[in-house]
Enzyme design. Structure first.
Site, PDB file in Angstrom:
ATOM      1  N   GLU A 442       0.823  -1.217   0.000  1.00  0.00           N
ATOM      2  CA  GLU A 442       0.000   0.000   0.000  1.00  0.00           C
ATOM      3  C   GLU A 442       0.860   1.271   0.000  1.00  0.00           C
ATOM      4  OE1 GLU A 442      -2.898  -0.334  -0.808  1.00  0.00           O
ATOM      5  OE2 GLU A 442      -3.123  -2.464  -0.353  1.00  0.00           O
ATOM      6  N   GLY A 443       2.023   1.184  -0.615  1.00  0.00           N
ATOM      7  CA  GLY A 443       2.917   2.329  -0.711  1.00  0.00           C
ATOM      8  C   GLY A 443       3.990   2.272   0.342  1.00  0.00           C
TER       9      GLY A 443
END
Length: 595
Positions: A442-443
């Site tokens: 998610e980054g």
């Protein structure tokens, strides 16, 4: 083997005493959500996590998921599927979902506390229902009436689960490079072709159908990120009446072999003429996907929090029992062969670091939940916008800092065990391995830092920062004349002023050299995270004094806050110095000269 006991006392303290959620919920029109209901939900959630999920944590790590190459099927570890059945029967998937789609409509702040317990009990299992919530949010805000009717209800009641399909083999964060194609059909649907990787819960045996939200390009799409559309693509064909049919051209090609979260299926998905429907407007898919992504980023931050708490609980118990050496100031347990290691300053440093980051992080995460509730239900548009600014600003801090602190805390906890922490018997090395992924998916931490510095601060003119600093000033003004709070108010106010000036300095340097944004971002995010937690620790001390908690609890909060301000908040000094050094030390070396 590590154990888990839900920290209900501290969760209740965060929700009721620090955040005053009962009063907030009344303001938001949820009068029925009183303390008795909240506590009952938390207690039932604790029971489920302690007795159903936590015992499966080691099983998931040791057995993992299995993949049948011939059929593309994924089998989850023993007990996982049955645990999901109990999860659905108890109504947990619908906890925060809208009532009109079969949800219970309870506030997200309660769901945030429940999610922490799930992640602490069994992170790998928790990944399977994780993205269903984000899929619901994306379809709720961007889907059409038919899509909401067909997909939301089975997602809400847990009959189906959801995924988020972004990354491809040749591109990671740079989604402008993606190649998956969507070809329009005469009936208004699209045929999707491409390969997606790193898809959490992309295939499993919990449910028959899985709802994939897929980023793809239309035939006439412009290049780059402005040419990306979002499509809802079910694993099984879905008819106009919601009935399911044949497989829909979505097949799992492999599952990844990973450092941790072995019980979570991380899939390669091949889409071969899979039928899907456009969600939202053409070429505006990133906007719709970010609704899901931001929800997932906060959720992953909570994963770091949950792992940190479980690691701390076990390290604390071990440190109270493990005998080794004598205290430097003289025996503390003369009747024993040696003193328990909790008497030693360095062990206390590690334990208090875990305690301070975890308990402060818990209030921050629950506060994020109240912001989601405020955005959805506040009667005033100005209040909703302020909450949206705050949540946008805090999201990269929550994701970036809570996950990195999760890694720090699991490693500190493992260190308390010495060599026993490195072997599988005590379960600490699993927590450390599992925590490592939270800083990546998610980054990555660097991506969160760039989002905070570049978009949330520079591009949006620091709207969220200004809102948070206003909260800090309001608190400091309220307690500025309180002698018992001076040790917290004075340094907090000083850091707030410094934070604002530091932000201005970076913006000014970036106007002349854009590289200054990237050079400052990592240190700026951690600086922001430590000051943010200082605020919540000051709030916690003030709330503890007025609470009905025991004297021991209140004293614990006070001393932990003192530790935080004395031993952790000074980390901002190093981050400030690094920021002020500018981009030159990072950019001077030619790429070919690295080695």
């Amino acid at each position: 083997m590590s154990s888990y006991q839900a920290p209900l006392t501290d969760i209740r303290f965060a929700l009721h005493d620090v955040l005053g959620v009962e009063t907030l919920f009344q303001h938001l029109g949820k009068d029925e959500v009183g303390r008795d209901l909240i506590d009952a939900v938390l207690e039932e959630g604790a029971r489920f996590n302690e007795t159903v999920l936590a015992p499966l944590n080691r099983v998931g790590d040791e057995v993992g998921c299995s993949f049948d190459k011939a059929t593309g099927a994924v089998t989850t570890p023993p007990g996982f599927r049955e645990a999901y059945r109990q999860y659905v029967e108890a109504g947990w998937p619908s906890l925060n979902a809208p009532v009109e789609y079969g949800g219970q409509g309870l506030p997200h702040a309660i769901g945030m506390a429940m999610k922490e317990m799930i992640d602490a009990a069994n992170l790998a299992w928790g990944n399977f229902p994780l993205l269903s919530h984000g899929a619901v949010e994306a379809l709720l805000h961007h889907g059409n009436d038919w899509q909401r009717e067909m997909f939301l209800k089975p997602l809400v009641d847990g009959r189906w689960t959801g995924t988020m399909c972004l990354t491809e083999p040749h591109c990671g964060t740079d989604l402008g490079l993606l190649k998956t194609r969507a070809t329009p059909q005469d009936d208004g649907s699209y045929r999707i072709n491409g390969t997606k990787i790193f898809i959490t819960a992309g295939e499993h045996d919990f449910t028959d159908n899985i709802v994939h939200l897929v980023l793809a390009r239309l035939p006439d799409a412009p290049e780059g990120s402005r040419g990306i559309s979002l499509f809802v693509v079910p694993k099984l064909e879905v008819g106009e009446d919601g009935s399911t049919g044949a497989p829909n051209g979505v097949r799992c090609g492999a599952i990844e072999h990973k450092m941790g979260i072995h019980g979570s299926a991380t899939c390669v998905l091949n889409l071969d003429d899979a039928r899907g429907w456009l969600v939202g407007e053409p070429n505006r898919g990133l906007m719709a996907m970010f609704t899901m992504m931001n929800s997932a980023r906060v959720a992953v931050g909570v994963q770091g929090l949950g792992l940190a708490d479980r690691a701390y609980q076990n390290a604390l118990a071990y440190s109270r029992e493990r005998l080794q050496m004598r205290s430097l100031s003289g025996p503390k347990c003369p009747e024993k062969a040696a003193d328990p290691i909790i008497v030693h300053p360095d062990v206390r440093r590690m334990l208090l670091t875990c305690k301070a980051l975890t308990e402060g992080g818990r209030v921050l995460a629950c506060f994020a939940g109240t912001l989601v509730d405020t955005i959805s239900h506040a009667p005033d548009a100005v209040e909703r916008q302020r909450a949206d600014d705050l949540l946008g600003f805090l999201t990269p801090i929550i994701k970036g800092c809570l996950t990195e602190w999760g890694v720090e805390c699991t490693y500190n906890a493992m260190q308390c065990y010495g060599g026993h922490g490195y072997i599988a018997e005590h379960g600490m090395e699993q927590l450390a391995r599992d925590a490592r992924i939270t800083t990546l998916y998610e980054g990555t931490t660097g991506i969160q830092a760039l989002d905070l510095m570049g978009r949330k601060t520079i591009q949006l003119k620091a709207a969220g920062l200004k809102a948070f600093l206003a909260m800090v000033e309001e608190f400091c003004s309220a307690y500025g004349d309180d002698p018992e709070m001076s040790a917290f108010v004075a340094p907090l106010r000083e850091k707030a002023v410094e934070w604002e000036q530091l932000t201005r300095d970076i913006a000014q340097r970036a106007a002349a050299d854009p590289e200054e944004i990237g050079a400052a971002s990592w240190d700026y995010m951690f600086y922001s995270g430590y000051v943010t937690l200082a605020y919540w620790w000051a709030r916690s001390v003030a709330a503890a004094r007025k609470s009905g908690q025991t004297e021991q609890f209140r004293q614990s909060k006070l001393e932990t806050a003192r530790f935080y301000f004395a031993r952790i908040l000074p980390r901002t000094l190093a981050h400030k110095a690094a920021i002020e050094a500018g981009a030159a030390p990072l950019m001077a070396l030619d790429a070919d000269a690295f080695g």
